[in-house]
Scaffold this motif. Sequence first.
Motif, PDB file in Angstrom:
ATOM      1  N   LEU A 152       0.860  -1.178   0.000  1.00 21.05           N
ATOM      2  CA  LEU A 152       0.000   0.000   0.000  1.00 21.05           C
ATOM      3  C   LEU A 152       0.898   1.230   0.000  1.00 21.05           C
ATOM      4  O   LEU A 152       1.818   1.337   0.813  1.00 21.05           O
ATOM      5  CB  LEU A 152      -0.903  -0.006   1.233  1.00 21.05           C
ATOM      6  CG  LEU A 152      -1.877   1.165   1.383  1.00 21.05           C
ATOM      7  CD1 LEU A 152      -2.918   1.134   0.258  1.00 21.05           C
ATOM      8  CD2 LEU A 152      -2.563   1.109   2.744  1.00 21.05           C
ATOM      9  N   TYR A 153       0.635   2.161  -0.926  1.00 23.27           N
ATOM     10  CA  TYR A 153       1.554   3.279  -1.165  1.00 23.27           C
ATOM     11  C   TYR A 153       0.794   4.590  -1.187  1.00 23.27           C
ATOM     12  O   TYR A 153      -0.313   4.678  -1.729  1.00 23.27           O
ATOM     13  CB  TYR A 153       2.253   3.059  -2.510  1.00 23.27           C
ATOM     14  CG  TYR A 153       3.016   4.243  -3.063  1.00 23.27           C
ATOM     15  CD1 TYR A 153       4.312   4.510  -2.648  1.00 23.27           C
ATOM     16  CD2 TYR A 153       2.436   5.080  -4.009  1.00 23.27           C
ATOM     17  CE1 TYR A 153       5.019   5.591  -3.162  1.00 23.27           C
ATOM     18  CE2 TYR A 153       3.142   6.156  -4.537  1.00 23.27           C
ATOM     19  CZ  TYR A 153       4.422   6.407  -4.102  1.00 23.27           C
ATOM     20  OH  TYR A 153       5.122   7.481  -4.607  1.00 23.27           O
ATOM     21  N   PHE A 206       4.662   7.225   1.933  1.00 23.86           N
ATOM     22  CA  PHE A 206       4.308   6.226   2.941  1.00 23.86           C
ATOM     23  C   PHE A 206       4.085   4.877   2.257  1.00 23.86           C
ATOM     24  O   PHE A 206       3.456   4.806   1.205  1.00 23.86           O
ATOM     25  CB  PHE A 206       3.031   6.661   3.669  1.00 23.86           C
ATOM     26  CG  PHE A 206       2.406   5.596   4.533  1.00 23.86           C
ATOM     27  CD1 PHE A 206       2.815   5.426   5.840  1.00 23.86           C
ATOM     28  CD2 PHE A 206       1.409   4.773   4.022  1.00 23.86           C
ATOM     29  CE1 PHE A 206       2.238   4.449   6.637  1.00 23.86           C
ATOM     30  CE2 PHE A 206       0.825   3.793   4.812  1.00 23.86           C
ATOM     31  CZ  PHE A 206       1.244   3.636   6.124  1.00 23.86           C
ATOM     32  N   ASN A 207       4.613   3.808   2.846  1.00 24.30           N
ATOM     33  CA  ASN A 207       4.407   2.454   2.342  1.00 24.30           C
ATOM     34  C   ASN A 207       4.040   1.521   3.488  1.00 24.30           C
ATOM     35  O   ASN A 207       4.572   1.640   4.598  1.00 24.30           O
ATOM     36  CB  ASN A 207       5.669   1.910   1.668  1.00 24.30           C
ATOM     37  CG  ASN A 207       5.930   2.527   0.325  1.00 24.30           C
ATOM     38  OD1 ASN A 207       6.393   3.662   0.253  1.00 24.30           O
ATOM     39  ND2 ASN A 207       5.662   1.801  -0.741  1.00 24.30           N
ATOM     40  N   MET A 208       3.172   0.575   3.204  1.00 21.67           N
ATOM     41  CA  MET A 208       2.893  -0.531   4.119  1.00 21.67           C
ATOM     42  C   MET A 208       2.987  -1.819   3.309  1.00 21.67           C
ATOM     43  O   MET A 208       2.220  -2.037   2.374  1.00 21.67           O
ATOM     44  CB  MET A 208       1.517  -0.385   4.762  1.00 21.67           C
ATOM     45  CG  MET A 208       1.244  -1.431   5.832  1.00 21.67           C
ATOM     46  SD  MET A 208      -0.178  -1.017   6.899  1.00 21.67           S
ATOM     47  CE  MET A 208      -1.496  -0.983   5.675  1.00 21.67           C
ATOM     48  N   LEU A 209       3.946  -2.643   3.654  1.00 25.53           N
ATOM     49  CA  LEU A 209       4.287  -3.814   2.854  1.00 25.53           C
ATOM     50  C   LEU A 209       4.204  -5.066   3.709  1.00 25.53           C
ATOM     51  O   LEU A 209       4.590  -5.058   4.888  1.00 25.53           O
ATOM     52  CB  LEU A 209       5.700  -3.621   2.283  1.00 25.53           C
ATOM     53  CG  LEU A 209       6.332  -4.734   1.446  1.00 25.53           C
ATOM     54  CD1 LEU A 209       7.257  -4.114   0.399  1.00 25.53           C
ATOM     55  CD2 LEU A 209       7.154  -5.687   2.322  1.00 25.53           C
ATOM     56  N   ASN A 256       4.528  -7.488   8.615  1.00 26.19           N
ATOM     57  CA  ASN A 256       4.113  -6.183   8.128  1.00 26.19           C
ATOM     58  C   ASN A 256       5.206  -5.149   8.388  1.00 26.19           C
ATOM     59  O   ASN A 256       5.739  -5.060   9.493  1.00 26.19           O
ATOM     60  CB  ASN A 256       2.818  -5.757   8.824  1.00 26.19           C
ATOM     61  CG  ASN A 256       2.200  -4.529   8.200  1.00 26.19           C
ATOM     62  OD1 ASN A 256       2.101  -4.427   6.974  1.00 26.19           O
ATOM     63  ND2 ASN A 256       1.781  -3.587   9.017  1.00 26.19           N
ATOM     64  N   HIS A 257       5.533  -4.363   7.360  1.00 29.40           N
ATOM     65  CA  HIS A 257       6.562  -3.331   7.474  1.00 29.40           C
ATOM     66  C   HIS A 257       5.982  -1.999   7.013  1.00 29.40           C
ATOM     67  O   HIS A 257       5.487  -1.876   5.893  1.00 29.40           O
ATOM     68  CB  HIS A 257       7.783  -3.685   6.619  1.00 29.40           C
ATOM     69  CG  HIS A 257       8.447  -4.964   7.015  1.00 29.40           C
ATOM     70  ND1 HIS A 257       9.398  -5.029   8.001  1.00 29.40           N
ATOM     71  CD2 HIS A 257       8.271  -6.234   6.563  1.00 29.40           C
ATOM     72  CE1 HIS A 257       9.795  -6.280   8.144  1.00 29.40           C
ATOM     73  NE2 HIS A 257       9.128  -7.035   7.284  1.00 29.40           N
ATOM     74  N   ILE A 258       6.048  -1.013   7.894  1.00 31.42           N
ATOM     75  CA  ILE A 258       5.608   0.340   7.575  1.00 31.42           C
ATOM     76  C   ILE A 258       6.847   1.213   7.443  1.00 31.42           C
ATOM     77  O   ILE A 258       7.699   1.237   8.330  1.00 31.42           O
ATOM     78  CB  ILE A 258       4.675   0.889   8.663  1.00 31.42           C
ATOM     79  CG1 ILE A 258       3.424   0.016   8.773  1.00 31.42           C
ATOM     80  CG2 ILE A 258       4.288   2.336   8.361  1.00 31.42           C
ATOM     81  CD1 ILE A 258       2.522   0.397   9.924  1.00 31.42           C
TER      82      ILE A 258
END
Length: 300
Positions: free
Chosen positions: A55-56, A77-80, A103-105
Amino acid sequence: MKRISTVILLTLLYVFSAYPQFDMMPPVSESGYGLVRTNVTAAYDHTFGAVPDNLYGRISYQFLNKPYLKLTANTQFNMLWANFKDNQLNPNMDAWGISINGNHIYGSFGFTAMGFLPLFGKPLALLCTGNAEWSSHCFGRISGLVGAAYIFKMTKDTQIGAGPLVMLNTASKIPVFPIFILRHRFNDRFAVNVYGGLFGMEYKLTDKSVMVFGGDIDVRSFYFKPNVEGWPEKCRFTMTSFRPSLKFKHLLARRFYGEIQAGVAIKMSGRITSATKSHRYLDFDENPAMFLKATLSYSM
């Protein structure tokens, strides 16, 4: 070219922003202030592989727009989500135990400065970017790049440029590399674009819709604390993929765009390094995988 990041690709796209150019889509208008422009982008993509969900979000604000100098502030911002199998790691390790999986933010905030000088009757674009990179696990690093692009052909239908880019405070073993820029419109419906690691053949379906066949280089990276003896306290995960794809772009409303993209992600490199050094502590494997991506963007 394997380590070209999204930031570099966006910078290449920014080189032409001060000059008249063709656009297969209706132009995006600046705000009523005339000197500033805000761009908001949100995207989600799913890859059928070890890093399935990303998510970007990105916001950029151009607070100075002069013919000779442009300054833009931006945040990203990224959530991977990562889910590697242990046998994909080399050397073989517990992917969950060393904190790669899960999960990595992460994200960044920084600036882009672009200056323009006349040289032999053509524009020389000088650029500089700076970014503070962060992660939910730890602070990443301060990074940036400097470079130049000489636009030696600038007509209504053809734009060609080339120059060097230098990455600063990077873990890459190749911090300096050349870039090439080409835009050419064959007619009112068909055009080709090449920007560093991105290329596309564009076909205008309607006044509001464009189909693009091409490819880009996707870089996903985050910082984490592996807690592995002999490793640094803070490490950086980086996966670089080449993604040939088909994209559909549509003007949903005034200054509001939607995109749908589908293709194949082919891993070019995957590694774990320290935050700012090029020494590799681990490599990982990933097979080619299909991906789907949806993007919404708005400018005002």
